[in-house]
Motif scaffolding. Sequence first.
Motif: not given
Length: 996
Positions: A651-662, A664-672
């Motif tokens: 769960v620690a490895r997968r948690h945060g691989s996708i990031r949601v920011g403000a 309004c809004c963006y989704v930042r992923c660890a890989d393509e």
Amino acid sequence: RLSPRLAPVQDRAFPVPSAGSRLVAAADGCHGTGTDDQCSQRTGIPMPRTTTVRRRQASLPASDPFAATLGGFDEGRLAALLQRRPDLADPPPLDLADVLRRSASPSSVYRAVDHLDELAVLAVRAVMASGGTARPAQVAELLGLAADDGAVDRAIAAAEGLLLVALDAAGTVCAQPVLARVLPADELGPPVAELLDELAVDELRWVARRRTSGVQASRKADLVAGLAAALADPDGIRRTVAQAPPQAAALAEGLVWHGPRVQCHVSGIYPRYATGRTAEPADPVQWLAWHGLVVKDGWYGCVMPREVALALRGGLLFGDVEVERPVLAVASSTEPGGDSDALAAAAALVGQVEALVEALGVEPAPLLKTGGLGVRQVRRLAKAVGTTDERAGLVIELAAAAGLVGCTGAPWDGTGEALPTPDYDAWCEQDPASRWAELVAAWLATESFPSAALSKGEDGKALPALSDTASAPEATSQRRVVLRLLADLPDGAAPARDALTAAVRWETPLAAAAGPLDPAGHVAWVLAEAGALGLVHRDALSILGRHVASADLAAAAAELRLHAGQMSTDLVLQADLTAIAPAVAPRRFRERLGLVADVESKGATVVYRFGDGSVRRGFDAGLSAADILDFLQEHATTPVPQPLTYLVHDVARRHGSIRVGAACCYVRCADEASATEVLRARRTAKLGLRAVSPTVLVSPEQPEVVVEALQAAGYLPAHEDAAGELVVARPQPRRAAPSARRRRRPIAVVDRDVAAATARRLLAGEAPAPTELGSAQQSSAQRSSAQRSSAQRGSAQRGSALADDHSVDTRVLRPDAVQRGRSRSESDRSAPVPLPGVLVQAARRAGLDEHEVLELLRLVSGDADGDGPGGTADLALMLSMLEGGLFGDMGAEGLFGLGTCDCRRPSDIARSADQIQVLLHDAMAHEWTVRVALSRSRGTQPDSFFAEVEDIEGDDVTLWRHDRETDLETTVASVAWARVLTDAEEHALFSEGAER
């Protein structure tokens, strides 16, 4: 408040420019005997090394029979008095004179009479019927008892032990004057001389002609005296009734036993122009009036004089009198194992209280617009706890009585909610036995029946929980009596309900006549509540109940602690991703474990299960994999199983691989690949995602919405802020201040040892010690600093603060030392200003001691600490002017008004409009807290509340309500009654406000 000698100085204009400011606080810290350093430490103002402050012991009045009775109490009787009348011991009294003053207040007497049984109540009422004083033989004669059988003497001794009556040097029984307003009416009219004095001379002569004694007089005073003597003859009264017409005799019999008044048109009662030969009237009221058996009273009726009614009753006030308590018959005996069931019930109740309050913390319950929780909200809480609606109502009432649940907002505008209080957090930190002990202490002290929640009211509707409509001050005395009666039975013996009800009615006759139900209903409620607390099992006292009945709550808690076991944090981790935890564990341990695991089952132990969702909660709350594994390893009895370690790391490895920011809004992923998967997923189509780079997606939705949608789609996103920092999803729990009625404990529980220590201290004339606080509510007060918050109150702004640091002298906590104004903490106070020697010498020459100098200094400086600008200089100037003779022959007594104070709190209850207006004016002038009851429709009790009088002009009154914390504009005519709170009541009220 100032001391009695200095009270008139308040608001006085002094002949110096900077003086005349209002009093902010009283310096009561120099009472008692101590050195100069000790006095300086108490007051914060250094005293000269050459002075010694000694406490001035107030002497008891020599002519007061109550003072003589109190002065004759030994340590045992005085300790019993303080334990049975706890308002005399909390706050700690300064001396015996303080105890005597408190014992005469109406509120204190009102609670003390609940300790009298039926015979003692009738004996005291007989004394009051005799004008407030009577010989024991007269009391026995009025009750129809023999003077030498000892029953009347025992009854008088019981009342004397409560300081409700006193025996003077001649052996006459003297009753407290306020008993006339506390005890029920004796259904006897006024004395005959008082009634006859209101008649005209012609009317008196008309009655005199009809008396067989033949009263002959010309002056009114002689006529009144002669008729009063004739109507005081019992034999003559009985002969007159025997000659009366049947209708008149029947009316007289009804007035004797069912009330002395009869309505009629009084204008024609006595003929204006008539002679002695006028025929006897046919009207029964007129016949009785002509013969003096009833007398005109006002414009609307007649009343039977007291002497006439007593004569027709055969000299007895109350008919047949029961001398002994009804026998408490045993109905059954419980089988073995009852104590175990009671211990289990006590432990279960603690768990239910915790579960219910936790449910309120997750989802606060809205209040009804009329106040309290409705049936729908109680049913929701019952479902969350897993119990019945009636049990949930009882549990929430007990939690509110213990101060664990409070209300916030205003119910009448829809913003009121029931929430946990800050005291709940401290309560959860204790072990279950200590938590149970607090619930029992609150149950013993609360002035309501918790079982009344959801019961049917007079209108047939269910009474809401947390409502003042179920207030019943008599509940405390009936609980005490029920427990005492059960304790008199053998172990395991259960009484018959009818016999128990009859015994309770005899032991508490005044409480049995009040309350929402009859005595049988009250007894049923008490037994049900005691059973829920584990004090009673099948109507028989358990081992916990016997400890509580003997006032040993600590022993009861120790017994429960042995049954429930000590709190433990041992955790058994298993390879199937489950963990077994103890049912009795500290709250922080349970919260941390519940953050990373879900509860699967409860019982003797609690089974938790770990999963992706539960572990993700821990990461969302800001924990790392190392934090979770370290916590588990710290409390586990065996090493952490490998599957659980793999789960946490996965769960620690997968948690945060996708990031949601403000953005309004963006989704930042660890890989393509992850970005492409999220973009093309069907369950994320509603988010309107589009790619702005191979690993970054944007959406028009808010970040919280995107996070929830991705979690629902099976992803493990992490929420980050605009700076890229992780947003920790750990909401802070909301808390509410406890209800004023629930935290108000006017009937405190005074421990036996505390009462004995207070009695020894009073008999020795010593000052109260800081630890001498007998109220059960002080335990929570000692855990936190107490300051009553200031509030905007209409046209005026007032504040009230109570120092709750019990390391200082507790005498500053007395109600007359409540600080009205701005209170500063110790860190804000500047260095104290020393008293110059010339000021001390001038004060001595003026006849003032150091204690009075400190009080005057605080007044003159206008500052609570006496270090205001020019305070010392102004006071020194005033004393030097006084010494120089600039005020003529006026001494310190005249200049400062010492010894002329007449600002005692009124003890009467104002009921007429004129009395209410005067009382409210005085309360506003002296800043006394009042209790006001507004009129309601006929047949219902008036709504009463605590208030401060903000303004009164003519018939318009502005009150600040303590329960709603808002202004109320009303009229004097709409007030049913009003009274000023006593020192003890105001102390308890502001103590609870300080804790909030």
